[in-house]
Design a protein around this motif. Structure first.
Motif, PDB file in Angstrom:
ATOM      1  N   ASN A  49      -8.594   0.029  -0.189  1.00  0.00           N
ATOM      2  CA  ASN A  49      -9.030  -1.174  -0.913  1.00  0.00           C
ATOM      3  C   ASN A  49      -8.614  -2.489  -0.264  1.00  0.00           C
ATOM      4  O   ASN A  49      -7.481  -2.634   0.183  1.00  0.00           O
ATOM      5  CB  ASN A  49      -8.476  -1.122  -2.332  1.00  0.00           C
ATOM      6  CG  ASN A  49      -9.069   0.045  -3.108  1.00  0.00           C
ATOM      7  OD1 ASN A  49     -10.003   0.702  -2.628  1.00  0.00           O
ATOM      8  ND2 ASN A  49      -8.530   0.307  -4.271  1.00  0.00           N
ATOM      9  N   ARG A  50      -9.561  -3.423  -0.290  1.00  0.00           N
ATOM     10  CA  ARG A  50      -9.289  -4.763   0.235  1.00  0.00           C
ATOM     11  C   ARG A  50      -9.361  -5.815  -0.867  1.00  0.00           C
ATOM     12  O   ARG A  50      -8.456  -6.628  -1.004  1.00  0.00           O
ATOM     13  CB  ARG A  50     -10.273  -5.085   1.362  1.00  0.00           C
ATOM     14  CG  ARG A  50     -10.021  -6.446   1.961  1.00  0.00           C
ATOM     15  CD  ARG A  50     -10.619  -6.605   3.320  1.00  0.00           C
ATOM     16  NE  ARG A  50     -12.046  -6.349   3.287  1.00  0.00           N
ATOM     17  CZ  ARG A  50     -12.881  -6.716   4.262  1.00  0.00           C
ATOM     18  NH1 ARG A  50     -12.431  -7.333   5.324  1.00  0.00           N
ATOM     19  NH2 ARG A  50     -14.154  -6.447   4.176  1.00  0.00           N
ATOM     20  N   ARG A  51     -10.424  -5.791  -1.656  1.00  0.00           N
ATOM     21  CA  ARG A  51     -10.540  -6.808  -2.726  1.00  0.00           C
ATOM     22  C   ARG A  51      -9.346  -6.745  -3.664  1.00  0.00           C
ATOM     23  O   ARG A  51      -8.861  -7.761  -4.143  1.00  0.00           O
ATOM     24  CB  ARG A  51     -11.811  -6.556  -3.561  1.00  0.00           C
ATOM     25  CG  ARG A  51     -13.106  -6.902  -2.884  1.00  0.00           C
ATOM     26  CD  ARG A  51     -14.242  -6.863  -3.890  1.00  0.00           C
ATOM     27  NE  ARG A  51     -14.336  -5.584  -4.583  1.00  0.00           N
ATOM     28  CZ  ARG A  51     -15.163  -4.588  -4.216  1.00  0.00           C
ATOM     29  NH1 ARG A  51     -15.966  -4.742  -3.196  1.00  0.00           N
ATOM     30  NH2 ARG A  51     -15.185  -3.456  -4.883  1.00  0.00           N
ATOM     31  N   GLU A  52      -8.882  -5.519  -3.905  1.00  0.00           N
ATOM     32  CA  GLU A  52      -7.769  -5.348  -4.834  1.00  0.00           C
ATOM     33  C   GLU A  52      -6.515  -6.088  -4.358  1.00  0.00           C
ATOM     34  O   GLU A  52      -5.702  -6.544  -5.169  1.00  0.00           O
ATOM     35  CB  GLU A  52      -7.479  -3.844  -4.985  1.00  0.00           C
ATOM     36  CG  GLU A  52      -6.522  -3.517  -6.102  1.00  0.00           C
ATOM     37  CD  GLU A  52      -6.152  -2.036  -6.139  1.00  0.00           C
ATOM     38  OE1 GLU A  52      -6.595  -1.263  -5.254  1.00  0.00           O
ATOM     39  OE2 GLU A  52      -5.394  -1.663  -7.043  1.00  0.00           O
ATOM     40  N   ALA A  53      -6.375  -6.221  -3.050  1.00  0.00           N
ATOM     41  CA  ALA A  53      -5.211  -6.941  -2.514  1.00  0.00           C
ATOM     42  C   ALA A  53      -5.271  -8.410  -2.914  1.00  0.00           C
ATOM     43  O   ALA A  53      -4.246  -9.029  -3.229  1.00  0.00           O
ATOM     44  CB  ALA A  53      -5.168  -6.811  -0.991  1.00  0.00           C
TER      45      ALA A  53
ATOM     46  N   GLU B 237      -7.611 -11.821   4.854  1.00  0.00           N
ATOM     47  CA  GLU B 237      -8.296 -12.025   3.571  1.00  0.00           C
ATOM     48  C   GLU B 237      -7.406 -12.813   2.607  1.00  0.00           C
ATOM     49  O   GLU B 237      -7.845 -13.757   1.965  1.00  0.00           O
ATOM     50  CB  GLU B 237      -8.622 -10.651   2.970  1.00  0.00           C
ATOM     51  CG  GLU B 237      -9.590 -10.655   1.830  1.00  0.00           C
ATOM     52  CD  GLU B 237     -11.038 -10.617   2.317  1.00  0.00           C
ATOM     53  OE1 GLU B 237     -11.886 -11.082   1.560  1.00  0.00           O
ATOM     54  OE2 GLU B 237     -11.305 -10.128   3.427  1.00  0.00           O
TER      55      GLU B 237
ATOM     56  N   ASP C 181      -6.695  -6.988   8.468  1.00  0.00           N
ATOM     57  CA  ASP C 181      -7.829  -7.555   7.714  1.00  0.00           C
ATOM     58  C   ASP C 181      -7.376  -8.061   6.343  1.00  0.00           C
ATOM     59  O   ASP C 181      -7.867  -9.081   5.850  1.00  0.00           O
ATOM     60  CB  ASP C 181      -8.945  -6.507   7.550  1.00  0.00           C
ATOM     61  CG  ASP C 181      -8.458  -5.235   6.844  1.00  0.00           C
ATOM     62  OD1 ASP C 181      -7.293  -4.837   7.046  1.00  0.00           O
ATOM     63  OD2 ASP C 181      -9.252  -4.648   6.079  1.00  0.00           O
ATOM     64  N   ILE C 182      -6.401  -7.356   5.758  1.00  0.00           N
ATOM     65  CA  ILE C 182      -5.899  -7.770   4.440  1.00  0.00           C
ATOM     66  C   ILE C 182      -5.110  -9.080   4.576  1.00  0.00           C
ATOM     67  O   ILE C 182      -5.225  -9.983   3.745  1.00  0.00           O
ATOM     68  CB  ILE C 182      -4.970  -6.692   3.831  1.00  0.00           C
ATOM     69  CG1 ILE C 182      -5.596  -5.298   3.925  1.00  0.00           C
ATOM     70  CG2 ILE C 182      -4.585  -7.047   2.404  1.00  0.00           C
ATOM     71  CD1 ILE C 182      -6.840  -5.108   3.121  1.00  0.00           C
TER      72      ILE C 182
ATOM     73  N   TYR D 203       0.825  -1.208   0.000  1.00  0.00           N
ATOM     74  CA  TYR D 203       0.000   0.000   0.000  1.00  0.00           C
ATOM     75  C   TYR D 203       0.860   1.259   0.000  1.00  0.00           C
ATOM     76  O   TYR D 203       1.958   1.271   0.570  1.00  0.00           O
ATOM     77  CB  TYR D 203      -0.912  -0.006   1.234  1.00  0.00           C
ATOM     78  CG  TYR D 203      -2.034  -1.022   1.112  1.00  0.00           C
ATOM     79  CD1 TYR D 203      -3.265  -0.640   0.597  1.00  0.00           C
ATOM     80  CD2 TYR D 203      -1.842  -2.352   1.460  1.00  0.00           C
ATOM     81  CE1 TYR D 203      -4.295  -1.562   0.451  1.00  0.00           C
ATOM     82  CE2 TYR D 203      -2.865  -3.292   1.317  1.00  0.00           C
ATOM     83  CZ  TYR D 203      -4.086  -2.891   0.818  1.00  0.00           C
ATOM     84  OH  TYR D 203      -5.095  -3.798   0.667  1.00  0.00           O
TER      85      TYR D 203
ATOM     86  N   TYR E  65      -3.233  -3.286   8.584  1.00  0.00           N
ATOM     87  CA  TYR E  65      -3.707  -4.093   7.449  1.00  0.00           C
ATOM     88  C   TYR E  65      -3.965  -5.546   7.856  1.00  0.00           C
ATOM     89  O   TYR E  65      -3.869  -6.446   7.027  1.00  0.00           O
ATOM     90  CB  TYR E  65      -2.679  -4.014   6.293  1.00  0.00           C
ATOM     91  CG  TYR E  65      -2.542  -2.590   5.779  1.00  0.00           C
ATOM     92  CD1 TYR E  65      -3.286  -2.144   4.700  1.00  0.00           C
ATOM     93  CD2 TYR E  65      -1.721  -1.668   6.451  1.00  0.00           C
ATOM     94  CE1 TYR E  65      -3.201  -0.827   4.267  1.00  0.00           C
ATOM     95  CE2 TYR E  65      -1.644  -0.348   6.030  1.00  0.00           C
ATOM     96  CZ  TYR E  65      -2.382   0.067   4.933  1.00  0.00           C
ATOM     97  OH  TYR E  65      -2.301   1.374   4.513  1.00  0.00           O
TER      98      TYR E  65
ATOM     99  N   ILE F 195       2.085  -8.874   2.374  1.00  0.00           N
ATOM    100  CA  ILE F 195       1.203  -7.740   2.620  1.00  0.00           C
ATOM    101  C   ILE F 195       2.029  -6.703   3.363  1.00  0.00           C
ATOM    102  O   ILE F 195       2.759  -7.029   4.301  1.00  0.00           O
ATOM    103  CB  ILE F 195       0.022  -8.130   3.548  1.00  0.00           C
ATOM    104  CG1 ILE F 195      -0.654  -9.414   3.095  1.00  0.00           C
ATOM    105  CG2 ILE F 195      -0.967  -6.964   3.692  1.00  0.00           C
ATOM    106  CD1 ILE F 195      -1.189  -9.399   1.718  1.00  0.00           C
TER     107      ILE F 195
ATOM    108  N   TYR G 116      -4.999   2.636   0.187  1.00  0.00           N
ATOM    109  CA  TYR G 116      -5.329   1.950   1.443  1.00  0.00           C
ATOM    110  C   TYR G 116      -6.827   1.798   1.710  1.00  0.00           C
ATOM    111  O   TYR G 116      -7.228   1.185   2.686  1.00  0.00           O
ATOM    112  CB  TYR G 116      -4.614   2.576   2.639  1.00  0.00           C
ATOM    113  CG  TYR G 116      -4.832   4.054   2.878  1.00  0.00           C
ATOM    114  CD1 TYR G 116      -6.071   4.535   3.295  1.00  0.00           C
ATOM    115  CD2 TYR G 116      -3.782   4.955   2.715  1.00  0.00           C
ATOM    116  CE1 TYR G 116      -6.258   5.893   3.536  1.00  0.00           C
ATOM    117  CE2 TYR G 116      -3.957   6.313   2.945  1.00  0.00           C
ATOM    118  CZ  TYR G 116      -5.197   6.776   3.355  1.00  0.00           C
ATOM    119  OH  TYR G 116      -5.377   8.099   3.589  1.00  0.00           O
TER     120      TYR G 116
END
Ligand code: PBG
Length: 325
Positions: free
Chosen positions: A227-231, A260, A256-257, A197, A254, A248, A225
């Motif tokens: 975005n989550r799906r993009e990760a 995910e 949650d990332i 990020y 982060y 990550i 920062y």
């Protein structure tokens, strides 16, 4: 009072807590970043990273020996490039006798079993402090990828176990893998910074390497920062292109990332507990506002609990000492 379940039973004393702990940190979880500079017998504390140093190759080897003796099995190398070697091509990055290449060789000679990873990105070598080649004020993708392939091949030739592209250009993992295959570096791994990020928490690192961007910011290549799906998208593509380990970065804002991505992939996941995260704990501890040892172990455990198999952290040595104590 009659209770069917008493959850506090499992928390009642230390031995019991330890046998039911869901997450156990070990020194083998850590990747120790090391900052390397020219010279010999040289070490310089980084002002915004109290207790962390830039060192010449000989002292880097001494530090790596200490890390190894504590059970830390992996180092990630960064170099500080001299100003007169910086340009807009990054060519010093694949100089066979460059600082990085010499450092890799020296480390692998001294500690053959230590896993040596190298940062792959142009920023320390760029007169603009950007991770790529600049044309008309833009960071150009495809030309940069060609440079990153040359850089990766030269690290592989020097003996790096893993190259770690941290630049976030499109298609670089596939291109690097193809380059490694073509040159028969079939044992060199790729740890991709797959979801990196655009973060203010890299500030102290840029002081350490004198690599702050000269104009603009890194938002056209590092992720937003929000975005989550993009990760997940970025990470799945890097795996398809040939990444062995994904990363990550940063870690604590982060979590949650990390979770995910952990749930979406089957390769090892690493997380980078970055310089700003280190500096925050150090600064608060210095003020007497946090207990440093506790803050270190709680932070690193939370990153592992979120799903990281590996953690790149400037606390690798401190944490290993605490865990071995
Ligand atoms: C450079 C790079 C950065 C970090 C690792 N590799 C800085 C950046 O992207 O600007 C940050 C590490 C840290 O802050 O600890 N490509």
């Amino acid at each position: 009072m009659y209770l069917q379940r008493r959850n506090r039973i499992l928390r009642s004393h230390a031995a019991l807590r330890s046998i039911v702990a869901e997450t156990v940190l070990t020194p083998a979880d850590f990747i120790a970043p090391l900052f390397i500079d020219e010279g010999s017998g040289y070490s310089q504390e980084i002002p915004s990273m109290q207790g962390y140093y830039r060192r010449s190759i000989d002292l880097t080897i001494e530090e790596a020996k200490v890390l190894w003796s504590l059970g830390v099995k992996c180092v990630l190398l960064f170099i500080k490039c001299e100003d007169e070697l910086k340009d807009n091509t990054g060519k010093e990055a694949w100089n066979k006798d460059g600082l990085m290449q010499r450092a890799v060789k020296a480390l692998k000679d001294a500690l053959p079993e230590m896993i040596v990873m190298t940062d792959v990105a142009l920023d320390p070598y760029s007169e603009y402090g950007h991770d790529g080649i600049v044309q008309d004020g833009q960071i150009v993708n495809d030309e940069t990828v060609e440079a990153l392939v040359k850089m990766s091949l030269s690290h592989a030739e020097a003996g790096a176990d893993f190259v770690a592209p941290s630049d976030m250009m499109d298609g670089r993992i596939g291109a690097i893998r193809q380059g490694l295959e073509q040159h028969t570096y079939t044992r060199t791994g790729i740890m991709s910074y797959s979801a990196k990020y655009a973060s203010c928490f890299y500030g102290p690192f840029r002081d350490a390497l004198d690599s702050a961007p000269g104009f603009g910011d890194k938002k056209t290549y590092q992720m937003d920062y929000a975005n989550r799906r993009e990760a997940v998208k970025e990470t799945l593509m890097d795996i398809e292109e040939g990444a062995d380990i994904v990363m990550i970065k940063p870690a604590m804002a982060y979590l949650d990332i990390i979770r995910e991505v952990r749930d979406a992939v089957t390769v090892p996941v690493s997380a980078y507990h970055v310089s700003g995260e280190y500096a925050m704990i150090k600064a608060a501890a210095q003020m007497g506002w946090l207990q440093e040892d506790k803050a270190i172990l709680e932070s690193l455990t939370s990153i592992k609990r979120a799903g990281a198999d590996l953690i790149a952290t400037y606390f690798a040595k401190d944490a290993a000492m605490l865990l071995n104590a």
